[in-house]
Scaffold this motif. Structure first.
Motif, PDB file in Angstrom:
ATOM      1  N   GLU A   5     -10.557 -54.137  19.511  1.00 40.05           N
ATOM      2  CA  GLU A   5      -9.956 -55.122  18.619  1.00 40.05           C
ATOM      3  C   GLU A   5     -10.816 -56.375  18.489  1.00 40.05           C
ATOM      4  O   GLU A   5     -11.036 -56.880  17.387  1.00 40.05           O
ATOM      5  CB  GLU A   5      -8.563 -55.507  19.121  1.00 40.05           C
ATOM      6  N   GLU A   6     -11.316 -56.908  19.616  1.00 45.35           N
ATOM      7  CA  GLU A   6     -12.078 -58.152  19.578  1.00 45.35           C
ATOM      8  C   GLU A   6     -13.516 -57.995  20.059  1.00 45.35           C
ATOM      9  O   GLU A   6     -14.422 -58.609  19.507  1.00 45.35           O
ATOM     10  CB  GLU A   6     -11.363 -59.220  20.417  1.00 45.35           C
ATOM     11  N   GLY A   7     -13.750 -57.220  21.091  1.00 45.77           N
ATOM     12  CA  GLY A   7     -15.102 -57.042  21.603  1.00 45.77           C
ATOM     13  C   GLY A   7     -15.886 -56.020  20.804  1.00 45.77           C
ATOM     14  O   GLY A   7     -15.327 -55.127  20.170  1.00 45.77           O
ATOM     15  N   LYS A   8     -17.207 -56.134  20.837  1.00 49.19           N
ATOM     16  CA  LYS A   8     -18.062 -55.242  20.048  1.00 49.19           C
ATOM     17  C   LYS A   8     -18.336 -53.943  20.798  1.00 49.19           C
ATOM     18  O   LYS A   8     -19.452 -53.689  21.285  1.00 49.19           O
ATOM     19  CB  LYS A   8     -19.351 -55.963  19.671  1.00 49.19           C
TER      20      LYS A   8
ATOM     21  N   TYR B 274     -13.859 -58.630   8.319  1.00 48.07           N
ATOM     22  CA  TYR B 274     -13.340 -59.822   8.992  1.00 48.07           C
ATOM     23  C   TYR B 274     -14.109 -61.074   8.596  1.00 48.07           C
ATOM     24  O   TYR B 274     -13.566 -62.187   8.643  1.00 48.07           O
ATOM     25  CB  TYR B 274     -13.400 -59.606  10.506  1.00 48.07           C
TER      26      TYR B 274
ATOM     27  N   LYS C 264      -2.485 -58.210  28.035  1.00 48.33           N
ATOM     28  CA  LYS C 264      -3.405 -59.119  27.350  1.00 48.33           C
ATOM     29  C   LYS C 264      -4.450 -59.672  28.315  1.00 48.33           C
ATOM     30  O   LYS C 264      -5.617 -59.864  27.949  1.00 48.33           O
ATOM     31  CB  LYS C 264      -2.615 -60.274  26.710  1.00 48.33           C
TER      32      LYS C 264
ATOM     33  N   GLU D 257       0.563 -62.200  13.890  1.00 50.72           N
ATOM     34  CA  GLU D 257       0.475 -62.175  15.344  1.00 50.72           C
ATOM     35  C   GLU D 257       1.097 -63.411  15.996  1.00 50.72           C
ATOM     36  O   GLU D 257       1.001 -63.607  17.206  1.00 50.72           O
ATOM     37  CB  GLU D 257      -0.981 -62.046  15.778  1.00 50.72           C
TER      38      GLU D 257
ATOM     39  N   THR E  60      -8.071 -55.228  24.589  1.00 49.53           N
ATOM     40  CA  THR E  60      -8.405 -56.122  23.483  1.00 49.53           C
ATOM     41  C   THR E  60      -9.891 -56.473  23.464  1.00 49.53           C
ATOM     42  O   THR E  60     -10.545 -56.470  22.411  1.00 49.53           O
ATOM     43  CB  THR E  60      -7.579 -57.413  23.567  1.00 49.53           C
ATOM     44  N   SER E  61     -10.464 -56.766  24.628  1.00 52.28           N
ATOM     45  CA  SER E  61     -11.865 -57.168  24.697  1.00 52.28           C
ATOM     46  C   SER E  61     -12.825 -55.998  24.559  1.00 52.28           C
ATOM     47  O   SER E  61     -14.015 -56.188  24.285  1.00 52.28           O
ATOM     48  CB  SER E  61     -12.145 -57.870  26.026  1.00 52.28           C
TER      49      SER E  61
ATOM     50  N   LYS F 140     -11.026 -57.515  14.327  1.00 50.51           N
ATOM     51  CA  LYS F 140     -11.260 -58.955  14.481  1.00 50.51           C
ATOM     52  C   LYS F 140     -12.730 -59.292  14.703  1.00 50.51           C
ATOM     53  O   LYS F 140     -13.064 -60.254  15.395  1.00 50.51           O
ATOM     54  CB  LYS F 140     -10.408 -59.503  15.626  1.00 50.51           C
ATOM     55  N   TRP F 141     -13.605 -58.519  14.166  1.00 43.86           N
ATOM     56  CA  TRP F 141     -15.029 -58.842  14.132  1.00 43.86           C
ATOM     57  C   TRP F 141     -15.650 -58.017  13.013  1.00 43.86           C
ATOM     58  O   TRP F 141     -14.968 -57.185  12.404  1.00 43.86           O
ATOM     59  CB  TRP F 141     -15.710 -58.600  15.473  1.00 43.86           C
TER      60      TRP F 141
END
Length: 921
Positions: free
Chosen positions: A198-201, A82, A304, A537, A246-247, A140-141
């Motif tokens: 997807e977005e959070g680690k 990413y 979401k 998206e 997501t997070s 996404k990271w």
């Protein structure tokens, strides 16, 4: 002196031209195909793979000027991290090596396995990791990669007393989680499932434990602080549908902790949040709605805003009596005349039926459970990424029976309030895809039954027909069925307007007033404008940014890109030409793009530019060897059908075409193909049709005529379009009228079979997977889907327009089987015994009747192959036989042995009969 130099130059040029090679079958193996082209998120690098001759791939990494940064042999499936710092790819064993090992009877588990390549772009360093089963990276990271090994890393020590589990599908595989920057890595054993948020680690994996005595578990790693939580564990538990929000701060999964073999599995739904050390049970058998239980097959997802968890409920399994032995089990199919689905459809969909789940929501604030889809309305669609108050559900059951012959697949539509479960039917017998607007305020779609685009305002219950009586469906529809639409571009922000296509233009419809405004002006110039979605998206078309539109001119077939400014309602053509532009991809964080440009002569290489297309760099040069081969040209030709219709077709000529010479010609067609004028046709062993470049290189002219059909008379329509087209070319003087061939497959194969019963114009013909008896084919089954073939004749491609008892004459007139005695054209037929589209007994009917009439004919049946041969060796074989067949009849080449004596069953797979017979002996 000047004259001598000019003569010398001309002589040199002609000699060089004459030295160009002619394409042959072995040349297929040196042609490259570009796969998995990608641009880095920052737009500063491009990667792709070159697959050579359908064998090994070569991974390429380049900068934006086309300079090579890195190349690796036998590698593919590349992707960027990413942050654009790393490129990862799969390294495959060489195919020739695998073939040789298989030849030596090496077992599959002993064959070489894939490797993982991790390339650090800044340092130009490569890390290669062998024995890889799979790998994943965050979407996404950046910063991490996880990969699983195929087998145990270490063998059991003879002194070990504990039983060592075997790595495999049941127990799982060892997994490594690696930090790409620090190179630190952790190993987790016997992992059955793993994923990144997807977005959070966050990272999760399920494990069956290191020994047979250990419990199975679900684990979550917070990579922000490098902590690990074992959020659930149970001995020999099976985990399903383990998915993050997501997070990454929410995770749901289904677990089966029962270690017995009971058929009714007591699945339970669990939920974990980042604020809790362990997962909490939300639903089990006792708390499920009556008649349902938690499904192991229903996908778990989150809204979401992460206030709702969605999962699947299932009806209880049908319990089998496991005490019965084979001699006691009745094995009978019971077909019923009025059941919604034909038995053959049910049979194919048994697995889907067993795994069927019904989407259900849980409000994570109060644990309130709302079932969205049910057995009555089994298909659900969430609104506004799951945030919407309403969901859409549909029920096709009332219309499934009639859909088997009308092909409309109608359904009823209802909305469900996901807060209280209230359901309301809003639409009845709608044919087409019905969707929710981005914010979930409208249901919308194109209804083929009414032939109109519509919206339904969920808040006010108002239905609006937007395009009733207007030209927003297929203007050229020539099938006995309601016309399809041209599609839509999307919605503007806040569900204010819907953008719909007509044949040429883009229209914006105010969904409250129903008023439509034309945005582009393509009809006068016959230019088709279509919106290009640059962000996968993207949920709506922004009025703040310029829109990129593709353009296509119906007359010239030229394509390009157009920029439209939604603020000032103005636009401009950015690029346009005698090419087919495509495969456009935009970088995530910049306006950098990659795209392809192709023509009959030009391979679709990767090009780099930005959204203005002012400066373009060529990134790939996949097939430089093409310059040394005699190629061809493609052009449009026009003529008038016997019905007085103006028609267009494509004419392919050899590169060294001389209009004073006579050329053999092959006529190849399906329905309408001239829009593909600028498509590049690289040499390859195709599965069903002639390769235009291959035959043009070998001195053939190819004619592909467009067909305009009259309902009820498809065979006659083909004749009325093709024959005057061929005659118009003969009149030009460069076609050898005594050496014209025909070739087509499936629907094309049918038309070829029909034509040769009506004319002796063609010297030879190949008819692939043809229907020759529409009466017997009408009652056939499309075995890949289990569907009856009735709809095809009554309403779609075959275009008869009714049943055999309504129009018996039409079925007879359009069935070549009743006129085979009039055929004087030698025929090659291909029809495979695993054909799931056209019953292969149609090919048998064709061949045995020709055989009965002593007509020169050959049947190719590639065993266990479907509608077309897919295996490489079979496609190569078909291309060789097809070329030998046409070379013999149209160019006077010697006859191959297989045409002289066939290939006896005792020699199948041993002797192919390719060798040519010496006519002088």
């Amino acid at each position: 002196m000047k004259t001598a130099l000019l003569s010398l130059l001309i002589c040199f040029t002609l000699t060089s031209f004459a030295q160009k090679k002619i394409l042959d079958h072995q040349d297929f193996e040196i042609w490259n195909t570009i796969n998995n082209a990608s641009i880095s998120p920052k737009g500063n690098y491009i990667l792709y793979s070159l697959e050579k001759g359908e064998k090994d791939s070569f991974f390429h990494l380049k900068d934006t000027k086309g300079n090579r940064i890195f190349k690796y042999a036998s590698a593919q499936e590349g992707q960027f991290s990413y942050d654009s710092k790393y490129a990862t790819f799969t390294i495959k064993p060489w195919k020739d090596s695998i073939i040789e090992l298989k030849r030596k009877k090496i077992k599959n588990e002993k064959l070489p396995k894939d490797s993982l390549g991790i390339y650090t772009i800044s340092t130009k360093s490569l890390l290669k990791i062998g024995n890889i089963k799979s790998y994943k990276t965050p979407l996404k990271w950046s910063g991490y990669i996880a990969y699983q090994f195929e087998t145990n890393e270490k063998k059991k020590n003879k002194k070990d007393t504990l039983k060592v589990k075997k790595v495999g599908k049941e127990n799982g595989y060892h997994l490594v989680l690696r930090n790409l920057s620090t190179k630190k890595q952790d190993t987790f054993k016997f992992v059955t499932n793993y994923s990144f948020a997807e977005e959070g680690k966050y990272f999760t994996f399920t494990s069956t434990g290191e020994t047979d005595k250990d419990a199975s578990s679900v684990n979550v790693l917070n990579l922000n602080n490098n902590t690990r939580n074992k959020i659930h564990e149970s001995y020999k538990a099976n985990y399903y549908q383990v998915n993050f929000s997501t997070s990454g701060k929410n995770l749901g999964f289904v677990v089966d902790t029962d270690t017995t073999k009971i058929q009714q599995r007591p699945n339970e739904l669990y939920h974990w949040t980042a604020n809790t050390p362990v997962a909490n049970k939300l639903v089990d058998t006792n708390s499920s709605p009556k008649g349902y239980k938690v499904s192991a097959n229903g996908t778990i997802s989150f809204s979401k805003d992460e206030t709702k968890l969605f999962f699947g409920l299932a009806t209880p399994e049908i319990v089998k009596d496991t005490t019965l032995i084979d001699e006691e089990i009745v094995n009978v199919e019971v077909w019923t005349y009025d059941e919604p689905r034909l038995y053959t459809v049910q049979e194919i969909q048994v697995k889907n039926d067993r795994n069927k789940s019904y989407q259900t929501a849980i409000n994570l604030k109060n644990n309130n459970l709302i079932q969205i889809s049910t057995t009555k309305y089994p298909v659900a669609q969430l609104g506004n990424e799951g945030n919407s108050k309403f969901a859409l559900v549909e029920n096709a059951t009332p219309y499934q029976l009639e859909s088997q012959w009308d092909g409309l697949r109608s359904k009823d539509i209802a909305i469900v309030n996901v807060e209280n479960g209230n359901q309301k039917k809003i639409l009845t017998k709608i044919s087409g895809d019905i969707n929710l607007s981005p914010q979930g305020n409208f249901a919308f779609g194109y209804d083929r039954n009414e032939e109109t685009w519509f919206t339904y305002n969920i808040n006010t219950s108002v239905y609006t027909a937007l395009t009733k009586g207007k030209k927003f469906n297929d203007e050229l529809n020539d099938s006995p069925t309601p016309a399809y639409s041209y599609g839509f571009a999307g919605w503007t922000k806040d569900d204010k307007s819907l953008l719909i296509y007509d044949r040429y233009d883009l229209w914006e419809f105010d969904v409250l007033t129903g008023k439509g405004t034309k945005i582009t002006n393509g009809r006068d110039s016959k230019t088709v404008y279509r919106y290009k979605k640059l962000d996968t998206e993207e949920r709506f078309l922004s009025s703040k940014n310029n829109w990129l539109l593709s353009t296509f001119n119906e007359d010239t077939k030229n394509t390009g890109f157009y920029q439209y400014n939604p603020k000032n309602k103005k636009g401009k053509q950015l690029i346009e030409g005698s090419f087919a532009f495509g495969n456009l991809k935009k970088a995530a964080f910049s306006d950098a793009i990659i795209f392809t440009r192709e023509s009959f002569q030009e391979f679709p290489n990767i090009r780099y530019s930005d959204l203005n297309f002012k400066n373009t760099n060529l990134i790939s040069d996949a097939n430089p060897q093409q310059e040394s081969y005699n190629w061809g040209t493609n052009e449009l030709v026009k003529w008038t059908s016997l019905d007085g219709i103006a028609l267009t077709g494509m004419l392919v000529k050899p590169e060294n075409f001389d209009p004073s010479k006579k050329y053999p010609m092959i006529v190849n067609f399906y329905e309408k193909s001239s829009d593909g004028l600028h498509d590049h046709r690289a040499p390859s062993p195709g599965r069903s049709t002639i390769n235009y470049s291959f035959y043009a290189s070998r001195g053939y002219v190819i004619f592909n005529p467009d067909i305009q059909y009259k309902i009820g008379y498809p065979g006659e329509s083909a004749y009325n379009c093709v024959i005057p087209g061929v005659n118009s070319l003969i009149e030009k003087g460069f076609i050898d009228k005594d050496n014209i061939g025909l070739q087509g497959h499936s629907w094309g194969g049918y038309q070829i079979a029909h034509l040769v019963t009506k004319t002796d114009l063609f010297k030879a013909a190949e008819s692939g997977a043809p229907v020759v008896n529409m009466i017997s084919a009408y009652g056939g089954i499309r075995w890949w889907t289990g569907l009856s073939r009735q709809f095809q004749y009554e309403h779609t491609q075959s275009r008869i327009g009714g049943t055999p008892w309504q129009y018996p004459e039409r079925y007879i007139e359009n069935s070549p089987i009743f006129n085979l005695d009039k055929i004087n054209t030698p025929l090659l037929i291909m029809h495979n015994d695993a054909d799931g589209h056209v019953p292969w007994y149609q090919g048998i009917e064709f061949f045995v009747s020709l055989r009965r009439l002593a007509k020169p004919s050959w049947l190719l049946n590639y065993n266990d192959e479907p509608h077309w041969p897919l295996k490489l060796q079979n496609r190569k074989d078909f291309n060789i036989r097809l070329a030998q067949f046409f070379d013999h009849y149209l160019k006077g080449a010697s006859k191959p042995m297989w045409m002289q004596r066939g290939v006896p069953a005792i020699e199948k797979g041993i002797n192919q009969g390719y060798e040519l017979i010496d006519d002088k002996k």
